[in-house]
Motif scaffolding. Structure first.
Motif, mmCIF file in Angstrom:
data_model
loop_
_atom_site.group_PDB
_atom_site.id
_atom_site.type_symbol
_atom_site.label_atom_id
_atom_site.label_comp_id
_atom_site.label_asym_id
_atom_site.label_seq_id
_atom_site.Cartn_x
_atom_site.Cartn_y
_atom_site.Cartn_z
ATOM 1 N N MET A 708 -10.791 -2.348 11.086
ATOM 2 C CA MET A 708 -11.887 -1.456 10.738
ATOM 3 C C MET A 708 -11.573 0.031 10.930
ATOM 4 S SD MET A 708 -13.761 -3.851 9.682
ATOM 5 C CE MET A 708 -15.257 -3.005 9.207
ATOM 6 N N GLY A 709 -10.402 0.388 11.435
ATOM 7 C CA GLY A 709 -10.202 1.829 11.541
ATOM 8 C C GLY A 709 -8.898 2.311 12.145
ATOM 9 N N GLN A 710 -8.183 1.442 12.813
ATOM 10 C CA GLN A 710 -7.022 1.906 13.564
ATOM 11 C C GLN A 710 -5.778 1.977 12.683
ATOM 12 O OE1 GLN A 710 -4.898 -0.846 16.547
ATOM 13 N NE2 GLN A 710 -6.358 0.277 17.779
ATOM 14 N N GLU A 711 -5.091 3.116 12.683
ATOM 15 C CA GLU A 711 -3.848 3.201 11.918
ATOM 16 C C GLU A 711 -2.968 4.332 12.426
ATOM 17 O OE1 GLU A 711 -4.070 4.622 7.822
ATOM 18 O OE2 GLU A 711 -5.971 5.598 8.257
ATOM 19 N N ILE A 712 -1.693 4.169 12.183
ATOM 20 C CA ILE A 712 -0.746 5.268 12.371
ATOM 21 C C ILE A 712 -0.468 5.790 10.965
ATOM 22 C CG2 ILE A 712 1.614 5.895 13.009
ATOM 23 C CD1 ILE A 712 -0.027 5.416 15.465
ATOM 24 N N ALA A 713 -0.942 7.005 10.698
ATOM 25 C CA ALA A 713 -0.835 7.553 9.342
ATOM 26 C C ALA A 713 0.063 8.783 9.342
ATOM 27 C CB ALA A 713 -2.229 7.930 8.835
ATOM 28 N N TYR A 714 0.765 8.964 8.229
ATOM 29 C CA TYR A 714 1.657 10.120 8.062
ATOM 30 C C TYR A 714 1.268 10.878 6.806
ATOM 31 C CZ TYR A 714 4.824 7.991 11.459
ATOM 32 O OH TYR A 714 5.369 7.452 12.608
ATOM 33 N N ASP A 715 1.502 12.183 6.827
ATOM 34 C CA ASP A 715 1.368 12.927 5.580
ATOM 35 C C ASP A 715 2.722 12.934 4.866
ATOM 36 O OD1 ASP A 715 2.956 14.903 6.695
ATOM 37 O OD2 ASP A 715 1.326 16.326 7.018
ATOM 38 N N GLU A 716 2.775 13.592 3.712
ATOM 39 C CA GLU A 716 4.004 13.583 2.907
ATOM 40 C C GLU A 716 5.182 14.243 3.610
ATOM 41 O OE1 GLU A 716 4.667 12.255 -0.301
ATOM 42 O OE2 GLU A 716 2.903 11.148 0.366
ATOM 43 N N MET A 717 4.874 15.129 4.568
ATOM 44 C CA MET A 717 5.938 15.810 5.312
ATOM 45 C C MET A 717 6.439 14.967 6.485
ATOM 46 S SD MET A 717 6.221 18.790 3.876
ATOM 47 C CE MET A 717 6.976 19.847 5.115
ATOM 48 N N GLY A 718 5.825 13.788 6.653
ATOM 49 C CA GLY A 718 6.225 12.954 7.776
ATOM 50 C C GLY A 718 5.550 13.336 9.076
ATOM 51 N N ASN A 719 4.493 14.147 8.985
ATOM 52 C CA ASN A 719 3.739 14.474 10.197
ATOM 53 C C ASN A 719 2.839 13.301 10.560
ATOM 54 O OD1 ASN A 719 4.540 17.288 10.511
ATOM 55 N ND2 ASN A 719 3.402 17.616 8.606
ATOM 56 N N CYS A 720 2.880 12.881 11.810
ATOM 57 C CA CYS A 720 2.016 11.803 12.263
ATOM 58 C C CYS A 720 0.609 12.373 12.453
ATOM 59 C CB CYS A 720 2.545 11.224 13.575
ATOM 60 S SG CYS A 720 1.512 9.906 14.214
ATOM 61 N N LYS A 721 -0.337 11.828 11.700
ATOM 62 C CA LYS A 721 -1.695 12.384 11.716
ATOM 63 C C LYS A 721 -2.603 11.744 12.760
ATOM 64 C CE LYS A 721 -2.514 11.605 7.279
ATOM 65 N NZ LYS A 721 -3.265 11.632 6.013
ATOM 66 N N THR A 722 -2.058 10.775 13.492
ATOM 67 C CA THR A 722 -2.923 9.997 14.388
ATOM 68 C C THR A 722 -2.317 9.922 15.791
ATOM 69 O OG1 THR A 722 -1.801 8.061 13.520
ATOM 70 C CG2 THR A 722 -3.956 8.564 12.589
ATOM 71 N N GLY A 723 -1.989 11.080 16.327
ATOM 72 C CA GLY A 723 -1.260 11.117 17.593
ATOM 73 C C GLY A 723 -2.113 11.186 18.850
ATOM 74 N N THR A 724 -3.426 11.218 18.719
ATOM 75 C CA THR A 724 -4.267 11.218 19.925
ATOM 76 C C THR A 724 -5.377 10.190 19.756
ATOM 77 O OG1 THR A 724 -6.002 12.738 19.203
ATOM 78 C CG2 THR A 724 -3.989 13.739 20.045
ATOM 79 N N LEU A 725 -6.090 9.935 20.814
ATOM 80 C CA LEU A 725 -7.185 8.967 20.733
ATOM 81 C C LEU A 725 -8.394 9.539 19.993
ATOM 82 C CD1 LEU A 725 -7.056 7.113 24.158
ATOM 83 C CD2 LEU A 725 -5.822 6.669 22.046
#
Lengths: 806, 164
Positions: A708-725
């Motif tokens: 329902m919501g949890q993911e490790i997502a990256y943008d096109e530059m390879g930046n991790c967009k989900t690095g905190t709670l």
């Protein structure tokens, strides 16, 4: 012995053995703040390590200047790859037969990669020094899409492998390709699909996520240069394997290394692997001669250690018009990130994904998995599941729903007519597994009845009509899932980790006054081993669980074992415990016979004692026998009462379950409300129902989060967009559903006590349940497949795409 | 780094005087300097609640409070809530109802729950779920935590009635 006197019942109850909801012995220290986790460990003169990490997903490291950092008061050392290279430690082997940079060697391949390791007086100074290390990067093109990574002419990520056309798992057909792993009969499967009456085809994506235990990973390395001994405390799910790896990497002989896993604040697969932090801390302690602590923060945890999933699964399933499944074809594009560091048994680069025929009698099947490098973090761990089983369960449980749609059939009925029947066990699957035992129809019928399935479908049909009439904006989804797990790796002949066979072990010492200490090769991370393994033993040796101490996690004292993950503790170490207990009992029988002056075969075990057959008034309790083992010279017997067992399981175990949830879903806001969750688990013999229920609650909650919501997502530059709670979804008590648990009990025929393991089942079965509920809510409007996680925005977007917003 | 500050805290009834940098977080002062390791660090962003302590009658996440802000405060951690010979009702309830597994969140959970029940001695399940929402647990799915807190509330209320 058939003495059913109240006295005998009391004696059974006093044992607190198998099947009782014994309260946990661990809880006293945890409820009083007296747990001992790795960050609680303090040693005299201890230093703190911290990493300089790459801000880029792909870049060349032009230069590293440590002068300013070294000049800071309190900084003891700054390590870079150049310092590790003479020791051969700038790279390390991974569990998957690849190698991984310990510190950036010329380039970085994912954001958050370890570049330099600072050692300082305290963690504040270490953090200050991290800021003072100057790294000059030259950015390179980034690839975050595994399909683009395999395009001709794509940027080569792993230059260190350039020209190598084969890897640990065979041929590499592209510089960014890791392996193609195949199982099953491809030609026969394709022939069946070509001729089939009905074929359903769909691509199912199981997104990248992370186990995220509440305690992050960490260690304290302490090299005692006087005695030549290295002690390593850490968050290790497999302490013995860590010792062996540490010995192989450092050259320190294994008897001079002690690895200790103290209390562990949740693992869920995150703490199986070996991370650069451990290697750097060991080196730093050897270099400085002082203990060095490294504990990652939450952002480092989410960005750099141990992602899970990231499987693109393209499936084709065929059936007769009546719904009898005839074949299954699956191709997976597996995004492994920058290094192939998946935690799987050596011979299985895609884990046990080929359990993906699920609970169904599918005559022919084929699976092919392509592993691919991208500019993402390495990992690929089994997040609360046994080696890619949750991907497999999600795949087949989605394909069943898609096929039901294609056939215009009820998905519960489609499952029922395709289940492996009770009389087919042991069942040999088309992809090579031997399912040990199961009774799927009974479990399914029990579940459907419990939730009043027909009533729910009628209510759902009314809701759809009301929605169409404009009377409500809420749809109702019924989430079905029937899963079969494969746990308890594994037979040594098939399964190893870095060459170590996946057996497990138990050593028991019965003390003269009739209490006992047992040590195992596993390590609890919340599972409650100190409680439940004592219960197994209590029933085997007739000593109360309250008089048995279970110890794990210290390689100086515990027998060698492969650790706790993949729900293997009960199937493997639990079996070792029962068998070691039976060795104790065999010797106790001889002692009892001697004391009672009868032949060995004339006494029999009864709860907590040996009695003379036919004369129950003549007996010796285990307590008396234990004392005799130490104070009497018994002809033909060595003194003492101890045993050790190393257990190599003949097969894996196959727990299964039937899960159903009901979800209300607002098409305008995308918000969901889980009205009901019913979870029936069959984990074979049940050791502690309270602990089982607790594990099911926890696993369902992790499943709810993932779906329902949890993911490790990256943008096109390879930046991790989900690095905190803030960005990475962990449900609170408010949104977490309420659960109803249930069970059937089909013992494993090959396990000494019939137990199968349960800790991961709810995650394996729960994810498809929640995801299927979302899909089911929109089935009447033609939705076939929408990828997880089903957060509010994505659900709103489904409704928008289906034209439900008018 | 700036000059250290003189800080006085009363932690679990004991007065503690120490020198700390202005940037030092309360959780590190408790754990590193005072060896009070019951409260844990889980996220350092106020989300998980593993570091929860009671400060001057309020539940706070000690990972996002500077020690300097706590100067002069009364602080209670899990270590000050019960003793081995006399456990708090909540400590017993968590064990009795299997409200914990790995134990990492438990000190923060119980500390938060003491305050919740002080503020609302007769909570509904919804009150408990909302009141504990600042504390994350990865093992239990909360159902047994909620059960533990509700059971403790009932027991505490009964004890209070009996005393009156």
């Amino acid at each position: 012995m058939n003495d059913l006197s109240p006295d005998r019942d009391d004696r059974i109850a006093n044992l607190k053995g198998l099947g009782c909801s014994r309260k946990r012995v661990e809880d006293a220290r945890f409820t009083q703040g007296k747990g001992n986790y790795v960050d609680d460990i303090k040693m005299p003169g201890m230093l703190h390590g911290d990493f300089v990490r790459s801000p880029y997903a792909h870049a060349r490291v032009v230069s590293i200047n440590i002068d300013a950092a070294m000049a800071l008061d309190g900084v003891v050392a700054v390590l870079t790859a150049k310092d590790l290279e003479p020791l051969g430690l700038h790279w390390m082997p991974t569990l998957a037969g690849d190698k991984q940079m310990v510190l950036a060697d010329g380039k970085v391949l994912f954001q958050g990669q370890e570049v330099a390791y600072v050692v300082a007086r305290d963690r504040y100074v270490a953090a200050d020094a991290v800021e003072l290390v100057e790294v000059d990067y030259e950015e390179l093109p980034v690839i975050v899409d595994p399909f683009k990574a395999l395009e001709p002419g794509a940027t080569v990520l792993r230059e260190d492998l350039e020209g190598q056309t084969s890897g640990a798992h065979g041929e590499r057909r592209h510089p960014n390709h890791i392996f193609l792993w195949e199982e099953g009969d491809k030609a026969a499967t394709e022939a069946v699909l070509d001729e089939a009456e009905v074929v359903a085809e769909e691509t199912i994506y199981y997104h990248r996520t992370h186990p995220c235990p509440l305690e992050t990973c960490g260690c304290v390395a302490s090299m005692d240069k006087v005695n030549g001994k290295l002690t390593l405390y850490g968050t290790f799910q497999a302490p013995h394997v860590v010792r062996t790896v540490a010995s192989l990497l450092s050259g320190i002989e294994e008897h001079n290394i002690r690895v200790v896993s103290p209390d562990i604040g949740g693992g869920f697969g995150n703490k199986v692997g070996v991370y650069p932090g451990y290697v750097c801390s060991i080196v730093a302690s050897i270099v400085t001669g002082k203990p060095v602590k490294w504990v990652e923060d939450r952002m480092e945890n989410l960005m750099a250690t141990a992602f899970a999933r990231d499987y693109w699964m393209k499936g084709r399933i065929s059936a007769t018009k009546e719904g009898k499944i005839t074949g299954l074809h699956c191709h997976v594009t597996a995004d492994h990130g920058a290094f192939d560091a998946c935690a799987d048994p050596t011979k299985f680069p895609a884990g046990f994904f080929h359990i993906c025929t699920g609970s169904y009698d599918i005559p022919v099947a084929y699976v092919g998995v392509d592993g691919v490098y991208t500019n993402k973090a390495p990992g690929g761990v089994a997040y609360r599941c046994s080696f890619r089983v949750t991907e497999a369960a999600y795949f087949i449980e989605r394909m069943i729903e898609v096929l039901a749609q294609e056939l215009n059939m009820d998905a519960a009925e489609l499952r029922r007519i395709n289940f492996i029947r009770k009389d087919q066990f042991p069942y040999h699957s088309a992809l090579g597994w031997e399912y040990d035992s199961g009774d799927y129809h009974t479990a399914w019928d029990k579940a459907l009845t419990a939730v009043n399935y027909d009533g729910l479908r009628a209510e759902q049909a009314e809701r759809v009509e009301a929605f169409k009439r404009g009377e409500t904006r809420k749809l109702m989804g019924i989430g079905l899932s029937f899963f079969t797990e494969i746990v308890g790796a594994g037979p040594v002949k098939n399964c190893d980790i870095l060459g170590m066979g996946m057996f497990d072990s138990c050593e028991i010492r019965i003390h003269p006054t009739g209490s006992a200490t047992a040590r195992l090769g596993t390590i609890s991370q919340g599972q409650g081993h100190a409680t439940t393994f004592a219960q197994i033993l209590a029933s085997e040796i007739g000593i109360s669980a309250d008089s048995i101490t279970i110890e794990e996690g210290d390689t100086d004292t515990a027998p060698y074992g492969l650790g706790t993950y993949g729900s293997r503790s009960t199937p493997v170490a639990g079996a070792a415990t029962a068998l070691a207990g039976r060795k104790i009992r065999a010797k106790a029988q001889m002692i009892a016979a001697y004391l009672l002056e009868v032949h060995d075969n004339d006494v029999e075990f009864d709860v907590d004692r040996f009695v003379v057959k036919g004369a129950p008034e003549r007996f010796k309790t285990m307590k008396e026998i234990a004392y005799a083992a130490y104070n009497q010279a018994i002809p033909g017997l060595e003194p003492g009462l101890e045993a050790v067992s190393y257990y190599d399981p003949p097969n894996m175990t196959y727990p299964f379950g039937a899960y159903i949830c009901v979800m209300d879903l607002d098409v305008d806001t995308g918000q969901t409300e889980i009205r009901q969750v019913y979870a029936l688990d069959d984990c074979g013999t049940r050791i502690n129902p309270m602990v089982i229920e607790g594990q099911v609650h926890g696993g369902l909650t992790e499943a709810y989060a993932i779906a329902m919501g949890q993911e490790i997502a990256y943008d096109e530059m390879g930046n991790c967009k989900t690095g905190t709670l803030m960005d990475f979804f962990l449900p609170t008590a408010v949104e977490t559903p309420h659960y109803t648990t249930d069970f059937t009990e089909t013992p494993s025929p090959h396990h000494p006590i019939g137990a199968k393991g349960v800790g991961e089942s709810p995650n394996v079965g729960g994810v498809p349940m929640f995801s299927n509920a979302v899909h089911d809510a929109f089935r009447a409007f033609g939705l076939r497949q929408s990828h997880m996680p089903h957060d509010h925005w994505r659900i709103w977007r489904i409704a928008e795409g289906l034209g439900l917003h008018g | 780094m700036s000059k250290k500050m003189q800080i006085t805290l009363t932690v679990n009834g004991e007065t503690q005087e120490l020198l700390a940098e202005p940037r030092e977080l309360l959780i590190y002062v408790l754990r590193e300097r005072l060896n009070i390791t019951g409260p844990h660090v889980g996220c350092e962003t106020s989300h998980c609640g593993a570091c929860t302590v009671t400060m001057d009658g309020k539940s706070v996440k000690s990972c996002t409070v500077f020690a300097a802000q706590a100067n002069g405060a009364e602080i209670t951690t899990i270590e000050g809530i019960g003793s081995p010979d006399s456990l708090h009702v909540l400590q017993n309830a968590f064990r009795e109802h299997h409200g914990l597994q790995c134990g990492f969140c438990t000190p923060g959970m119980i500390t938060r729950a003491t305050k919740l029940l002080e503020d609302n001695p007769n909570p509904t399940e919804e009150d408990v779920r909302f009141g504990m929402a600042g504390n994350l647990c990865r093992c239990t799915g909360y159902q047994n935590i909620v059960k533990s807190v509700l059971a403790a509330a009932t027991e505490l209320s009964a004890a209070k009635e009996a005393a009156e």
